[in-house]
Design a protein around this motif. Structure first.
Motif: not given
Length: 123
Positions: A27-28, A30, A74, A77
């Protein structure tokens, strides 16, 4: 599939330092708050440090304030926990966790957990 993988734990003498890393995938990250928690033998899991999705806000347990620093990159990750001035009572398994809510508070809830990394501080 969301995955969190911690690294950087080990055995260190009291007063020493370690840097824990948590690499996320699936997943993202951030867009989500992240946190570090720990569980010592025979004790309940406790929050150590948490960071907002943007990295602009952080919060720490009283027992680690001034000694531990949480940060995040970010672009990679990755979330870090710098542990300085370590004490024997910091001995525990340290877990990384990701929040469930898109751009939610660092207060949680947290729903994704890594497998943990052992930190042992000798006196």
């Amino acid at each position: 599939q969301v995955q969190l993988v911690e690294s950087g734990g080990g055995l260190v003498e009291a007063g020493g330092s370690l840097r824990l890393s948590c690499a996320g995938s699936g997943r993202t990250f951030s867009n989500y708050a992240m946190g570090w928690f720990r569980q010592a033998a025979g004790k309940e899991r406790e929050s150590v440090a948490r960071i907002s999705w943007s990295g602009g806000w952080t919060t720490y347990a009283d027992s680690v304030k001034g000694r531990f620093t949480i940060s995040r990159d970010n672009s990679k990750n990755i979330v870090y926990l710098q542990l300085n001035s370590l004490k024997p009572e910091d001995t525990a398994v340290y877990y990384c966790a990701a929040g469930l809510t898109y751009k939610g508070s660092y207060n949680g809830p947290y729903g994704y957990w890594g497998q943990g990394t052992q930190v042992t501080v000798s006196s």
